[in-house]
Structures are given as C-alpha cells and as structure tokens.
Design an enzyme around this catalytic site. Structure first.
Site, short mmCIF file in Angstrom:
data_model
loop_
_atom_site.label_atom_id
_atom_site.label_comp_id
_atom_site.label_asym_id
_atom_site.label_seq_id
_atom_site.Cartn_x
_atom_site.Cartn_y
_atom_site.Cartn_z
CD GLU A 19 -2.70 0.78 2.66
OE1 GLU A 19 -3.40 -0.24 2.70
OE2 GLU A 19 -2.69 1.62 3.57
CB THR A 50 -3.93 5.59 1.52
OG1 THR A 50 -2.94 6.60 1.31
CG2 THR A 50 -3.28 4.33 2.02
CE1 TYR A 58 -8.75 27.43 11.75
CE2 TYR A 58 -7.28 25.53 11.79
CZ TYR A 58 -8.52 26.11 12.03
OH TYR A 58 -9.54 25.34 12.55
N GLY A 125 -13.25 6.02 6.83
CA GLY A 125 -12.37 7.15 7.13
C GLY A 125 -12.49 7.53 8.59
CG ASP A 126 -9.66 7.38 11.16
OD1 ASP A 126 -10.41 6.58 11.74
OD2 ASP A 126 -8.54 7.07 10.70
CB ALA A 144 -17.29 1.01 5.55
CE1 TYR A 179 -9.68 -0.83 11.69
CE2 TYR A 179 -11.78 -1.73 10.93
CZ TYR A 179 -10.80 -0.76 10.88
OH TYR A 179 -10.94 0.28 10.00
CG HIS A 183 -12.98 0.76 14.34
ND1 HIS A 183 -13.81 1.72 14.86
CD2 HIS A 183 -12.17 1.39 13.46
CE1 HIS A 183 -13.53 2.89 14.29
NE2 HIS A 183 -12.54 2.71 13.45
CE LYS A 199 -16.48 -3.20 7.50
NZ LYS A 199 -15.33 -2.31 7.73
P1 FAD Z 1 -16.78 1.03 9.42
O1 FAD Z 1 -16.78 -0.36 8.89
O2 FAD Z 1 -17.90 1.92 9.00
O3 FAD Z 1 -16.73 0.92 11.00
C1 FAD Z 1 -16.44 2.06 11.81
C2 FAD Z 1 -16.95 1.83 13.21
O4 FAD Z 1 -18.37 1.86 13.24
C3 FAD Z 1 -16.57 0.47 13.80
O5 FAD Z 1 -16.34 0.65 15.18
C4 FAD Z 1 -17.80 -0.39 13.58
O6 FAD Z 1 -17.91 -1.42 14.54
C5 FAD Z 1 -18.91 0.65 13.74
N1 FAD Z 1 -20.11 0.40 12.92
C6 FAD Z 1 -20.16 -0.04 11.65
N2 FAD Z 1 -21.45 -0.05 11.23
C7 FAD Z 1 -22.21 0.41 12.25
C8 FAD Z 1 -23.61 0.66 12.44
N3 FAD Z 1 -24.48 0.40 11.47
N4 FAD Z 1 -24.00 1.17 13.61
C9 FAD Z 1 -23.12 1.44 14.62
N5 FAD Z 1 -21.79 1.21 14.52
C10 FAD Z 1 -21.35 0.71 13.35
N6 FAD Z 1 -8.36 5.68 6.43
C11 FAD Z 1 -8.21 6.68 5.55
O7 FAD Z 1 -8.54 7.83 5.87
N7 FAD Z 1 -7.69 6.47 4.30
C12 FAD Z 1 -7.30 5.25 3.87
O8 FAD Z 1 -6.85 5.09 2.74
C13 FAD Z 1 -7.43 4.15 4.79
N8 FAD Z 1 -7.07 2.90 4.44
C14 FAD Z 1 -7.25 1.87 5.32
C15 FAD Z 1 -6.91 0.56 4.94
C16 FAD Z 1 -7.07 -0.50 5.83
C17 FAD Z 1 -6.70 -1.90 5.39
C18 FAD Z 1 -7.57 -0.26 7.13
C19 FAD Z 1 -7.71 -1.39 8.11
C20 FAD Z 1 -7.92 1.03 7.52
C21 FAD Z 1 -7.78 2.09 6.63
N9 FAD Z 1 -8.13 3.40 6.98
C22 FAD Z 1 -7.98 4.43 6.08
C23 FAD Z 1 -8.63 3.70 8.32
C24 FAD Z 1 -10.16 3.62 8.41
O9 FAD Z 1 -10.74 4.62 7.62
C25 FAD Z 1 -10.53 3.82 9.89
O10 FAD Z 1 -10.08 2.73 10.65
C26 FAD Z 1 -11.96 4.17 10.18
O11 FAD Z 1 -12.02 4.66 11.52
C27 FAD Z 1 -12.95 3.01 10.09
O12 FAD Z 1 -13.16 2.66 8.80
P2 FAD Z 1 -14.03 1.36 8.42
O13 FAD Z 1 -14.18 1.34 6.96
O14 FAD Z 1 -13.51 0.17 9.09
O15 FAD Z 1 -15.42 1.80 9.10
#
Ligand code: FAD
Length: 317
Positions: A19, A50, A58, A125-126, A144, A179, A183, A199
């Site tokens: 990556e 990514t 600012y 994303g974060d 996601a 994770y 997460h 997902k």
């Molecule tokens: P989700 O799957 O949406 O989950 C996020 C949180 O919400 C989890 O705690 C989950 O348990 C919870 N959740 C999910 N669905 C629900 C629901 N319906 N109701 C309540 N809670 C729910 N970040 C970047 O900014 N750019 C990148 O390019 C990038 N690449 C990555 C690549 C990998 C392999 C990994 C592991 C992470 C990457 N990240 C990246 C970080 C990622 O964006 C963060 O970890 C983010 O906080 C969570 O993304 P996710 O897609 O896992 O979220």
C-alpha cells in the site's frame, strides 16, 4: 483483474502486495515511482493507494486567521491510473465516506470504471483532526456498509438519482477493513465482527486487516470471522516498525498492542536505524508464519518508503 480472481489464480500460493500513500501536494509522482520500482521484482498483482480526507488549514489574513479546507495528499485515482499504466499492475484506490458526498463518490467510481480500475477499497475514514468523533459529511455515508451498498448498486447499474438503462455496468471487486484487535470505537470485538459481517453481506468481496504484531490475533480473528459466517478472503496487513516513536504512536492511533518481546527489542535500540532493522526482522518472522498458514496475500503498509518492505520481501518471495 479482480483481487478475488488474483487469489483464485494463485491457487493457494501466497501473493505479495503493498500500500502506498500519495505524495504531498506539490511533490512529484517520481518520488512514488522510485519507491515502487524496487518492489516490482516481487510481482505484486495489485497495489493499494490510500486516500486522505480533507483537513483545515489556517491562513493569516489582515491579522485574522482564515480557515480553509484542503486535501494534503490528493490524486488517489490519478495515481492508480498512472501506476496501472506504467507497471501494468492492478491498483486499488481507497474510497472514503468521510469528506465525500454520495454524488462525489459516484463520479469517482465512474472515473475508476473508465480507467479500467476493477477494485476499490471501501472505508469510512476517520474523524477530521479537530473532531473527536467521526460524523458523516453532508450528503455522505455514515458507515462503510452504506458505501459498499452504493458500489454494489452501481455494479447492478443503479445510479443515485437517475433512472437510466445501463449497457456498461461496473463490476467492482470490493475490499473492506477488518480489525483483529477490534476497531477503536467498537464496544467489543464481537460487535465489531458483526459489523464486519454486515459489510460482507452488503457485498464486500475481501477483507484487509489493520496492522497487528502478534499473529495469534490474526489467526483468532479469522477463526471468529468464519464462525459467524464470514467466508471471504482475509488478507493480513503487515507494518514494519520503522522508528522508536512507533512504540507509542501505533497503540495510540490504532489501539493495537505490541508484544513484550518486540517492545524490549525496540527499547534496546540506540538509533532509529537499529529500530528499522528490528522492524524488518519482526515482519519477516511474522510473514514466515503467515506464509506457512497459507494466507492468500501478504499486504505491506509501506507508507511510501520501500526499502524496509524490499528487505522483507527479498527474504520471502
Ligand atoms: P466502518 O466499517 O464503518 O466501522 C467504523 C466503526 O463503526 C466500527 O467501530 C464499527 O464497529 C462501527 N459500525 C459499523 N457499522 C455500524 C452501524 N451500522 N452502527 C453502529 N456502529 C457501526 N483511512 C483513511 O482515511 N484512508 C485510507 O486510505 C485508509 N485505508 C485503510 C486501509 C485498511 C486496510 C484499514 C484497516 C484502515 C484504513 N483506513 C484508512 C482507516 C479507516 O478509515 C478507519 O479505521 C476508520 O475509523 C474506520 O473505517 P471502516 O471502513 O472500518 O469503518
């Protein structure tokens, strides 16, 4: 070609992938090429690129601070196309919920389709750096899973607002994040796994894990995922530790544990060069065990610098 097809074609042989992150705005793409070039001898079937979300900057203007929104590392889709063209390798753009409306995502996916990109990694994303918690952008997705839904709909020719007859449907292979140590926002590993299953049920074709330093965490995660009915490939993500600061930074940012032995070895290092060597050796040891367990792919987080990933891969592939 789709990641799942690469895995199938490999017929049980573990593949190598990595990556990269786009260069900072204003920097040349040559920098990236210089880091990709040495890794091409290990025949990666795909390279992930990514995406970083927008942030505030600012700017001082007449004694006042003017807040602007900017992306520091733009160009993910362009880089994917450039790399695909230059190296004849599949590329996987990371697509985020945060910072994008559904419409912007749709246009991005249409661009990917026209560019012949067959895979996308769907991520939430974060939160932005000034925010404590993630909140969806205006007109964007909250999780996601919803992004996976949108991509899956597009694969069936369903665009957001238009009722059109599509004679050229997309067919994206969709990756999502998993994770092994849960997460950071999830109340428990089991709850997080259920979310991961959502997902996959929504259409994710494969999972790439967050970094981990103890392989047992990965093996247990894969078992637990199978137990709740997740049967797509789970690709382990490996990060070689490179600087002493990672010892605090990685647990703080990703809420992961470092094994005692690794901590001790890092603590004994006098320079970051030594830490880098410890990181390489640890990753080799991790990779060997994962290879022996026949994982589908070993996926390395290079963070744009290839020398340590090269040192690891040259011992394994
Ligand atoms: P989700 O799957 O949406 O989950 C996020 C949180 O919400 C989890 O705690 C989950 O348990 C919870 N959740 C999910 N669905 C629900 C629901 N319906 N109701 C309540 N809670 C729910 N970040 C970047 O900014 N750019 C990148 O390019 C990038 N690449 C990555 C690549 C990998 C392999 C990994 C592991 C992470 C990457 N990240 C990246 C970080 C990622 O964006 C963060 O970890 C983010 O906080 C969570 O993304 P996710 O897609 O896992 O979220």
């Amino acid at each position: 070609m789709k990641i799942t097809e690469h895995i199938k074609k490999a017929d049980g042989k573990t593949l190598f992938s990595f990556e990269i992150i786009p260069p900072k705005k204003g920097n040349s793409i040559q920098e990236l090429y210089n880091n990709i070039d040495p890794l091409m001898e290990f025949n990666p079937p795909f390279i992930d690129v990514t995406t970083s979300r927008e942030e505030y900057v600012y700017i001082e203007k007449e004694g006042l601070l003017d807040r602007k929104v900017t992306r520091m590392r733009p160009g993910t889709v362009g880089i994917c196309a450039a790399i695909k063209h230059k190296y004849d390798v599949d590329t996987v753009p990371h697509v985020l919920c945060g910072g994008f409306s559904k419409e912007e995502t749709e246009y991005l996916l249409v661009d990917c389709h026209y560019l012949g990109i067959d895979n996308v990694m769907a991520l939430r994303g974060d939160a932005m750096s000034h925010q404590k918690y993630f909140s969806a952008s205006e007109g964007g997705h909250e999780y996601a899973t919803q992004l996976v839904d949108q991509i899956k709909n597009l694969n069936c020719g369903k665009y957001l607002h238009d009722v059109i007859e599509s004679n050229d449907c997309t067919s994206f292979c969709i990756g999502v994040a998993g994770y092994p140590e849960k997460h950071l926002e999830a109340p428990s590993l089991q709850t997080d796994l259920k979310r991961l299953k959502e997902k996959v049920d929504a259409g994710a074709d494969y999972i790439v894990t967050q970094m981990f330093f103890d392989n047992n965490k990965y093996f247990e995660f894969v078992e637990a995922a199978k137990e709740i009915g997740i049967h797509v490939p789970i690709i382990p993500g490996i990060k070689p530790i490179a600087i002493k600061k990672h010892m605090q930074l990685l647990p703080q940012v990703f809420k992961i544990d470092l094994p005692e032995q690794l901590i001790n070895e890092i603590q004994n290092c006098k320079t970051n060069k030594e830490v880098r060597q410890v990181g390489v050796e640890w990753a080799i040891q991790q990779s060997r065990e994962l290879l022996a367990a026949n994982v589908p792919v070993l996926h390395y987080y290079s963070m744009g610098k290839s020398d340590n990933v090269h040192a690891i891969a040259s011992q394994l592939f």
